[in-house]
Design a protein around this motif. Structure first.
Motif, mmCIF file in Angstrom:
data_model
loop_
_atom_site.group_PDB
_atom_site.id
_atom_site.type_symbol
_atom_site.label_atom_id
_atom_site.label_comp_id
_atom_site.label_asym_id
_atom_site.label_seq_id
_atom_site.Cartn_x
_atom_site.Cartn_y
_atom_site.Cartn_z
ATOM 1 N N UNK A 50 25.640 -44.044 -9.207
ATOM 2 C CA UNK A 50 24.904 -42.862 -9.385
ATOM 3 C C UNK A 50 23.347 -43.238 -9.517
ATOM 4 N N UNK A 54 20.363 -42.041 -7.230
ATOM 5 C CA UNK A 54 19.023 -41.703 -7.972
ATOM 6 C C UNK A 54 17.830 -42.295 -7.305
ATOM 7 N N UNK A 57 17.272 -41.169 -3.652
ATOM 8 C CA UNK A 57 16.419 -39.672 -3.967
ATOM 9 C C UNK A 57 15.054 -39.954 -3.787
ATOM 10 N N UNK A 75 22.697 -35.240 -4.298
ATOM 11 C CA UNK A 75 22.914 -34.705 -5.401
ATOM 12 C C UNK A 75 24.310 -34.221 -5.765
ATOM 13 N N UNK A 78 26.179 -37.159 -6.575
ATOM 14 C CA UNK A 78 26.386 -37.752 -7.978
ATOM 15 C C UNK A 78 26.829 -36.618 -8.767
ATOM 16 N N UNK A 82 29.979 -37.664 -11.276
ATOM 17 C CA UNK A 82 30.051 -37.491 -12.527
ATOM 18 C C UNK A 82 31.174 -37.000 -13.432
ATOM 19 N N UNK A 85 33.816 -39.508 -13.685
ATOM 20 C CA UNK A 85 33.613 -40.360 -15.074
ATOM 21 C C UNK A 85 34.030 -39.308 -16.087
ATOM 22 N N UNK A 86 33.877 -38.240 -16.043
ATOM 23 C CA UNK A 86 34.245 -37.257 -17.217
ATOM 24 C C UNK A 86 35.837 -37.293 -17.366
ATOM 25 N N UNK A 89 36.871 -40.702 -18.906
ATOM 26 C CA UNK A 89 36.667 -40.694 -20.465
ATOM 27 C C UNK A 89 37.680 -39.764 -21.063
ATOM 28 N N UNK B 281 27.069 -38.191 -20.329
ATOM 29 C CA UNK B 281 27.314 -38.073 -19.099
ATOM 30 C C UNK B 281 26.907 -37.005 -18.358
ATOM 31 N N UNK B 282 26.814 -35.692 -18.657
ATOM 32 C CA UNK B 282 26.328 -34.634 -18.134
ATOM 33 C C UNK B 282 24.996 -34.458 -18.395
ATOM 34 N N UNK B 284 22.666 -36.970 -18.734
ATOM 35 C CA UNK B 284 22.300 -37.912 -17.943
ATOM 36 C C UNK B 284 22.234 -37.332 -16.234
ATOM 37 N N UNK B 285 23.369 -36.665 -15.818
ATOM 38 C CA UNK B 285 23.127 -35.953 -14.599
ATOM 39 C C UNK B 285 22.268 -34.843 -14.248
ATOM 40 N N UNK B 289 19.335 -37.577 -13.021
ATOM 41 C CA UNK B 289 19.648 -37.884 -11.531
ATOM 42 C C UNK B 289 19.403 -36.730 -10.824
#
Lengths: 164, 290
Positions: A50, A54, A57, A75, A78, A82, A85-86, A89, B281-282, B284-285, B289
């Motif tokens: 990520x 970034x 970009x 974008x 990314x 994300x 990742x969620x 977790x 995480x969100x 940050x996004x 980002x």
């Protein structure tokens, strides 16, 4: 072994909630440590990717002619990373993946509301921008990025392709 | 044994058993977290809605490019990646604390909880530094036809589009003497501040090269409110998570869970802590980002 399955027979005598019949987490230590290590590495690697996107970009924006489509694709990538990742977790660290399916559904199904929520409100913001640009010339002139003005002033590169 | 469980359908709803096979407090923690997800989601979607309604939005790589102790070096994304990794690692230590709780290993629970608290405090410190840097770091910005020195607050945003050299040259004429002194001294260190303060407006303007300044117009004001509002709300969650973890640490030390026979409380605190990581995480996004 009796023919009838009794989920409460494995309960430890110290458990305070006898109606809760089994513990999900009594897998052996080595397997657990391996799973945690794997997930940690996975989350770190995704984060590094990520960050790399970034920075990509950033360099695209610094360049002469930013490619709006490429930026948009980065974008989008990314956003997908994300979500990955969620997922890790929630399902590994929070052990939601180990729960009973009915329970998972009571959490996941209401969250589906976000699909409408995001689309509707982002589209609403976008429509508001378009309406203002159409009917409020002062808004458009005072907020449109300068490279748009320049392109309008200079007659030679009359092509489109400016960032939105 | 697993096959036995599959053959015989367990009747979860016929009484005597927990239908979700989960302790009440933990289930309610899940539902609280779900509602909290909607709160954060509403904030972030509102931010997205406003952002899509603007023709211009600041580039996060321009806004967040500072690192403690690195002066004015341009380091986009560097500091926030440190913050992200701190939170990921503290989430991992929390997983280990919960696991130690399942085994009833008090010493390991204490150790991993302590590391989680350290991670949370480190994150909060980073956020405090970042906010301080954004609020107090002043940037020459073209506002209402003159140049002003402003920080990133909820009422003004110094991260607009780059101003044209001609606009900056015009704005210099209307700019206050004090700001001109600051502008010149930030680029030219050969003249002392006192000498500059004694110079006339025209002399100072002649010392400024409008093209070199890279002055930006003021950007969308909503940026500050959303950034401080959402990261602040998240930071408050981190803070309350740290407080909860400290309480858990004290209770573990006092053998409360040992006497109770289980460490389910640590598990619930762990769920909350992972949620804080999940929200970041969100955040940050959305802020750093894209």
């Amino acid at each position: 072994m009796s023919t009838h399955f009794d989920p409460t027979k494995h309960i430890s005598s110290s458990a305070a909630y006898p109606e809760v019949s089994f513990h999900h987490h009594d897998t052996d230590d080595a397997a657990f440590k391996k799973k945690v290590r794997k997930t940690t590495i996975l989350l770190s690697v995704i984060t590094i990717i990520e960050l790399a996107i970034g920075l990509a970009i950033y360099t695209i924006h610094k360049g002469e002619n930013p490619n709006a489509l490429l930026v948009l694709m980065f974008k989008g990538a990314v956003c997908i990373l994300t979500l990955a990742k969620a997922y890790y977790i929630v399902s590994v660290f929070m052990h939601l993946g180990d729960e009973i399916r009915n329970m998972i559904m009571t959490i996941v199904v209401p969250l589906m509301l976000f699909i409408w929520f995001i689309i509707a409100f982002v589209a609403d913001g976008n429509s508001y921008k378009n309406l203002r640009n159409k009917y409020d010339k002062h808004f458009q002139e005072s907020t449109m990025p300068a490279d748009h003005h320049k392109k309008a002033e200079e007659p030679k590169p009359a092509d489109a392709g400016g960032k939105q | 044994m697993a096959t036995t469980a599959n053959v015989h359908q367990t009747k979860w709803w016929s009484g005597g058993k927990s239908p979700f096979n989960m302790e009440y407090g933990k289930l309610m923690m899940w539902y609280f977290l779900m509602s909290d997800a909607f709160t954060f989601g509403a904030f972030l979607i509102s931010y997205g809605s406003i952002r899509f309604s603007q023709n211009f939005w600041p580039d996060p790589n321009v806004v967040f490019n500072a690192f403690p102790g690195a002066g004015h070096a341009n380091l986009p994304l560097a500091f926030v990646s440190v913050m992200t990794f701190i939170l990921i690692i503290s989430s991992v230590t929390m997983v280990l604390a919960v696991h130690a709780g399942h085994k009833g290993d008090k010493q390991a629970v204490v150790k991993w909880l302590a590391w989680t608290i350290v991670g949370g405090l480190a994150f909060l410190s980073c956020q405090a530094w970042e906010w301080h840097h954004l609020i107090t770091g002043e940037h020459a910005t073209l506002i209402d036809g003159q140049i002003k020195m402003v920080g990133q607050t909820t009422t003004v945003n110094p991260w607009g589009d780059l101003a044209s050299a001609s606009a900056v040259a015009d704005a210099l004429k209307n700019t206050s003497h004090e700001t001109l002194v600051q502008l010149v001294s930030s680029h030219d260190h050969s003249v002392s501040h006192e000498q500059l303060a004694g110079m006339s407006q025209e002399k100072l303007i002649s010392m400024v090269n409008a093209a070199d300044l890279h002055i930006r117009e003021n950007g969308p004001v909503a940026f500050g409110g959303y950034f401080y509002g959402i990261t602040g709300f998240h930071g408050f969650h981190v803070f309350s998570g740290v407080v909860i973890n400290i309480i858990m640490l004290i209770m573990t030390q006092k053998d409360v869970f040992q006497k109770r026979g289980h460490y389910l409380m640590i598990e619930k605190a762990g769920l909350y802590w992972h949620f804080v990581d999940l929200v970041w995480v969100f955040v940050f996004l959305c802020f750093y980002l894209i």
